[in-house]
Design a protein around this motif. Structure first.
Motif, PDB file in Angstrom:
ATOM      1  N   ARG A 382       0.820  -1.216   0.000  1.00 55.44           N
ATOM      2  CA  ARG A 382       0.000   0.000   0.000  1.00 55.44           C
ATOM      3  C   ARG A 382       0.854   1.267   0.000  1.00 55.44           C
ATOM      4  O   ARG A 382       0.365   2.353  -0.315  1.00 55.44           O
ATOM      5  CB  ARG A 382      -0.916  -0.003   1.222  1.00 55.44           C
ATOM      6  N   THR A 390      -7.424  -2.068  -5.005  1.00 52.92           N
ATOM      7  CA  THR A 390      -7.595  -0.806  -4.288  1.00 52.92           C
ATOM      8  C   THR A 390      -6.884  -0.881  -2.943  1.00 52.92           C
ATOM      9  O   THR A 390      -6.536  -1.965  -2.453  1.00 52.92           O
ATOM     10  CB  THR A 390      -9.075  -0.504  -4.049  1.00 52.92           C
ATOM     11  N   ASP A 391      -6.690   0.277  -2.334  1.00 52.90           N
ATOM     12  CA  ASP A 391      -6.054   0.338  -1.030  1.00 52.90           C
ATOM     13  C   ASP A 391      -6.852  -0.476  -0.014  1.00 52.90           C
ATOM     14  O   ASP A 391      -6.291  -1.207   0.808  1.00 52.90           O
ATOM     15  CB  ASP A 391      -5.957   1.802  -0.593  1.00 52.90           C
ATOM     16  N   ALA A 392      -8.186  -0.374  -0.076  1.00 60.08           N
ATOM     17  CA  ALA A 392      -9.044  -1.110   0.852  1.00 60.08           C
ATOM     18  C   ALA A 392      -8.920  -2.615   0.644  1.00 60.08           C
ATOM     19  O   ALA A 392      -8.903  -3.395   1.606  1.00 60.08           O
ATOM     20  CB  ALA A 392     -10.495  -0.678   0.676  1.00 60.08           C
ATOM     21  N   GLU A 393      -8.817  -3.055  -0.607  1.00 60.49           N
ATOM     22  CA  GLU A 393      -8.680  -4.484  -0.898  1.00 60.49           C
ATOM     23  C   GLU A 393      -7.361  -5.029  -0.365  1.00 60.49           C
ATOM     24  O   GLU A 393      -7.307  -6.146   0.162  1.00 60.49           O
ATOM     25  CB  GLU A 393      -8.790  -4.719  -2.408  1.00 60.49           C
ATOM     26  N   GLU A 395      -5.754  -3.862   2.178  1.00 65.34           N
ATOM     27  CA  GLU A 395      -5.878  -3.899   3.637  1.00 65.34           C
ATOM     28  C   GLU A 395      -6.633  -5.138   4.091  1.00 65.34           C
ATOM     29  O   GLU A 395      -6.261  -5.772   5.082  1.00 65.34           O
ATOM     30  CB  GLU A 395      -6.589  -2.632   4.132  1.00 65.34           C
ATOM     31  N   VAL A 396      -7.672  -5.498   3.392  1.00 64.92           N
ATOM     32  CA  VAL A 396      -8.432  -6.707   3.724  1.00 64.92           C
ATOM     33  C   VAL A 396      -7.527  -7.938   3.620  1.00 64.92           C
ATOM     34  O   VAL A 396      -7.555  -8.825   4.479  1.00 64.92           O
ATOM     35  CB  VAL A 396      -9.654  -6.858   2.800  1.00 64.92           C
ATOM     36  N   VAL A 426      -1.674  -0.550   8.819  1.00 72.31           N
ATOM     37  CA  VAL A 426      -3.079  -0.341   8.439  1.00 72.31           C
ATOM     38  C   VAL A 426      -3.806   0.497   9.482  1.00 72.31           C
ATOM     39  O   VAL A 426      -5.031   0.629   9.443  1.00 72.31           O
ATOM     40  CB  VAL A 426      -3.825  -1.683   8.221  1.00 72.31           C
ATOM     41  N   ASN A 551      -2.125   6.991   4.229  1.00 75.10           N
ATOM     42  CA  ASN A 551      -1.664   5.878   5.060  1.00 75.10           C
ATOM     43  C   ASN A 551      -0.661   6.320   6.119  1.00 75.10           C
ATOM     44  O   ASN A 551      -0.636   5.781   7.229  1.00 75.10           O
ATOM     45  CB  ASN A 551      -1.057   4.790   4.175  1.00 75.10           C
ATOM     46  N   ARG A 554      -2.715   7.818   8.890  1.00 71.54           N
ATOM     47  CA  ARG A 554      -3.521   6.819   9.601  1.00 71.54           C
ATOM     48  C   ARG A 554      -2.717   6.011  10.603  1.00 71.54           C
ATOM     49  O   ARG A 554      -3.269   5.446  11.556  1.00 71.54           O
ATOM     50  CB  ARG A 554      -4.167   5.858   8.600  1.00 71.54           C
TER      51      ARG A 554
END
Length: 587
Positions: A382, A390-393, A395-396, A426, A551, A554
Motif C-alpha cells: 500500500r 484498491t487500497d481497501a482491498e 488492507e483486507v 493499516v 496511510n 492513519r
C-alpha cells in the motif's frame, strides 16, 4: 506544621497479571469474569495464604501481593503457576487463564492497607517481562533464593525498566512447566554470536537462496535464546562471498563467537559443515559435519543449533529443546518456496516475493511465517509500488493473512512481530501494540523485534521511548537495512528532530521513492521549501502520493502526530488535497 512520619518496611512484592485479558473479555465478558472469580477462590487465595502472602489489592485482571520473605514469594509463584496450568488442562486455549508474574524485594511505604514505592514499581515492570505462564525476578530475589529453591532461572542481564532510573538485573523462568527440579542457571551474562553466511558449495549460483535461508534459520533459532545476543542478518550478510579473517570480523562486530560453514546440495542429499570460532583466541570451539537426505533438513538445522548452544552454555543443554520452537512447516517444498520468497524480497522483486510466498502457503496452508510475511507484504504494498487492487482491498488481504498466521502459531516472535508491523501500517495501533508486547517479552534481544517495537511505540505517541528502542537496535548494526533506516527516520520525525530524520532517510543509496517523500516533509519543517519542492517535482507517475499520505497519517495514534505529517507534506507541496489530519487513527 506537624509532619506526618513515613513508615517504611522491607518486603517481597509479587505482581501477577492475566495474559490477553482484554481479548478474553471482548470475546466473552461474563464467562471470563466468572472464570477469573472462580480461579481467585480456588487457586489464588489458598496458595497465597499457604505461603504467607497478603493481597494488597486486586487490579482488574491483576493482583499485588506482599510477602515477608523472597522464598515465600517465589514458592507461592511456582505453586500458583503449576495449579493454574492444571486448572487449564481441560479448557480450550482461548479461554485459559494464564498468568505472568514479577517478583522484587524493596523498601515500601505503607498507607492504610496499600503499599507504594520503587520496589512495587519494579515488580510491576518485571511482570511485563515474564513469559506467559512464567516468572521474572530481580537480582535481589535471585540472590535470596539461589541454592534454596530448585528452579531453572535464566540470566536476562541488565534491563532498563520504564520510569526506573537505573537498569535492573533480571532473571526469568520460561514457563511453569520448565524443569522444576533443575538447579539455578549459572550467572554468565550475555554472549554475542555472529553467524556468517554459509557458503554455497553446489557450483550452482541459483542455489544461493538455499544456503542463505539455512543461515537465516540458524540466526532466528539462536535469537530465541535470551542468554544470547545474535548479530542481525543484514550485518553479517555484508561479508557474503568475501575471504575474511573470521576472528577479526567477529571482533569488529563485537561478537564473542562466530559461526561459519558451507552447504552443498548433491541430488537428494544435503551436506553441511559448520565451525564455531572463539574471536578472542581464533581457536575452533568445535567443528561438525552433517550429511542428510533432503527430507531431514530440519534435523540438520536442529543439530547445528543445539551443538552451538551446548558448547556456549552447558547449563542450557538440558532445556534447549523446550526453549527453542521448531520451524512451523514440515513440507520441504513449502520451505523452499519460503526461501525463494526471501531471496526475491531482498533483491527488490516484490512481485516475485509475493508469488513464492503464496506458493508456500498453497503447499502448507498453516505455514505461519509465510502467512505473516504475506500480511506484511500486502501492508507494505500500500506504500510502495502501484497495484491493480484498491487500497481497501489490500488492507483486507493483509488482515486476512495476519489472522491466519496468528491462528497457526502465536508463539513465534517473527510471526508476532510481522503481524504487529502489519497492523501498524493499516492503522490498528492497539493490535500492533498487543502483538508487539508479546514478541518483545519472548525475544527482547532480537534486534528485528526491538526495532519494530520501537517503531510501533513511537507511532503510539511515546516518541522518545520508541526512538530509544530503535536507536538501541540500530547502534549494534554497522550496516542498516532499509526497514531499520525507515524506522529510525520516522522515529526522529515523530520526536520533532527533523535534522536527524533527514540524515537518516538520506543514508540509503537508491532507496524506495517514499524515502524522498519523507525527506521533503523534513525539509519543509526546517524551512527549506525550495529543496522540498524540488523533490515534489521529481515524483514518478507510478507513485500515488494521495494513498501514501493518507496511510502515513492513519498510522498515528495521536492527532498531533497525524497533523505533523500532514503539515510537512502540505508545506512541501506533495500532499493530496483530499487527505486531512482527521484521517488519523485514534487509539
Amino acid at each position: 506544621m506537624i509532619e506526618k512520619s513515613i513508615r517504611r518496611r522491607l518486603v517481597a512484592i509479587l505482581v501477577a497479571d492475566v495474559v490477553g485479558y482484554s481479548r478474553m473479555m471482548e470475546a466473552d465478558e461474563a464467562g471470563t469474569f466468572e472464570t477469573l472469580k472462580e480461579r481467585r477462590r480456588r487457586v489464588l487465595d489458598p496458595v497465597l495464604r499457604a505461603h504467607g502472602g497478603r493481597i494488597v489489592k486486586l487490579m482488574g485482571d491483576g493482583v499485588l501481593v506482599e510477602f515477608a520473605s523472597a522464598i515465600g514469594a517465589v514458592e507461592a509463584a511456582l505453586e500458583l503457576q503449576r495449579k493454574m496450568t492444571e486448572a487449564n488442562a481441560d479448557i480450550p486455549e482461548p479461554r485459559q487463564i494464564v498468568l505472568r508474574i514479577g517478583i522484587n524485594i524493596g523498601d515500601v511505604i505503607g498507607e492504610g492497607s496499600d503499599i507504594y514505592g520503587e520496589g512495587v514499581n519494579i515488580a510491576a515492570r518485571l511482570e511485563t517481562l515474564a513469559e506467559p505462564g512464567g516468572i521474572c525476578i530481580s537480582e535481589k530475589v535471585h540472590n535470596e533464593v539461589r541454592g534454596k529453591i530448585a528452579i531453572t532461572m535464566k540470566d536476562l542481564g541488565l534491563v532498563q525498566l520504564k520510569n526506573i532510573a537505573a537498569p535492573v538485573r533480571t532473571f526469568g523462568m520460561e514457563t511453569s512447566r520448565a524443569l522444576p527440579s533443575a538447579t539455578l542457571a549459572r550467572d554468565k551474562g550475555f554472549t554475542t554470536v555472529a553467524v556468517l553466511p554459509l557458503t554455497n558449495m553446489s557450483g550452482n549460483a541459483e542455489q544461493d537462496y538455499f544456503a542463505d535461508g539455512i543461515t537465516e534459520d540458524i540466526i532466528t533459532e539462536l535469537s530465541r535464546f535470551k542468554n544470547l545476543s545474535v548479530v542481525a542478518r543484514n550485518t553479517t550478510f555484508s561479508y557474503k562471498g568475501q575471504s575474511v579473517n573470521v576472528a577479526e570480523v567477529g571482533r569488529h562486530l563485537g561478537a564473542d563467537f562466530v559461526l561459519e560453514g558451507s552447504v552443498r546440495l548433491a541430488g537428494q542429499r544435503m551436506r553441511a559443515s559448520v565451525q564455531l570460532i572463539d574471536t578472542q583466541t581464533g581457536a575452533h570451539v568445535f567443528a561438525e559435519k552433517f550429511d542428510r537426505e533432503m527430507t531431514d533438513i530440519f534435523a540438520v538445522q536442529d543439530e547445528i543449533v543445539e551443538a552451538i548452544i551446548g558448547r556456549l552454555f552447558f547449563n542450557l543443554q538440558d532445556i534447549a529443546g523446550i526453549v527453542r520452537g521448531r520451524t512451523s512447516t514440515t513440507s520441504i517444498s513449502a520451505y523452499t518456496s519460503w526461501l525463494r520468497a526471501g531471496a526475491a524480497w531482498r533483491n527488490g522483486d516484490e512481485q516475485g516475493a509475493r508469488e513464492h510466498m503464496h506458493e508456500a502457503v498453497r503447499i502448507d496452508p498453516t505455514y505461519a511465517p509465510a502467512l505473516a510475511s504475506l500480511a506484511l507484504i500486502y501492508a507494505y504494498w500500500r506504500f510502495s509500488e502501484p497495484s491493480a487492487a484498491t487500497d481497501a482491498e489490500l488492507e483486507v488481504q493483509c488482515q486476512h493473512f495476519a489472522a491466519r498466521a496468528i491462528a497457526a502459531d502465536k508463539t513465534d516472535p517473527f510471526v508476532l512481530t510481522s503481524v504487529a508491523a502489519c497492523f501498524l501500517m493499516v492503522g490498528k495501533i492497539d493490535d500492533a501494540m498487543r502483538y508487539s508486547d508479546i514478541a518483545i517479552a519472548m525475544s527482547p534481544h532480537d534486534i528485528n523485534v526491538l526495532v519494530a517495537r520501537g517503531m510501533i511505540v513511537a507511532y503510539a505517541g511515546r516518541h522518545e521511548e520508541g526512538l530509544a528502542l530503535v536507536e538501541r537496535g540500530c547502534k549494534f548494526e554497522p550496516l542498516l537495512p532499509p526497514a531499520f533506516v525507515s524506522s529510525l527516520g520516522d522515529c526522529y520525525y515523530l520526536a520533532r528532530r527533523f535534522d536527524a530524520a533527514l540524515a537518516a532517510y538520506g543514508t540509503l543509496i537508491n532507496p524506495p521513492y517514499f524515502f524522498r517523500w519523507n525527506q521533503a516533509a523534513c525539509l519543509a519543517h526546517l524551512g527549506r521549501a525550495e529543496e522540498a519542492a524540488a523533490i515534489a517535482r521529481q515524483k514518478p507517475d507510478t507513485f500515488d502520493n494521495t494513498v501514501y499520505a493518507r496511510n502515513s497519517v492513519r498510522m498515528c495514534a495521536l492527532p498531533e502526530d497525524g497533523e505533523l505529517w500532514f503539515d510537512g507534506f502540505s508545506k512541501a507541496g506533495v500532499y493530496a488535497a483530499n487527505v486531512a489530519p482527521s484521517d488519523t487513527v485514534k487509539g
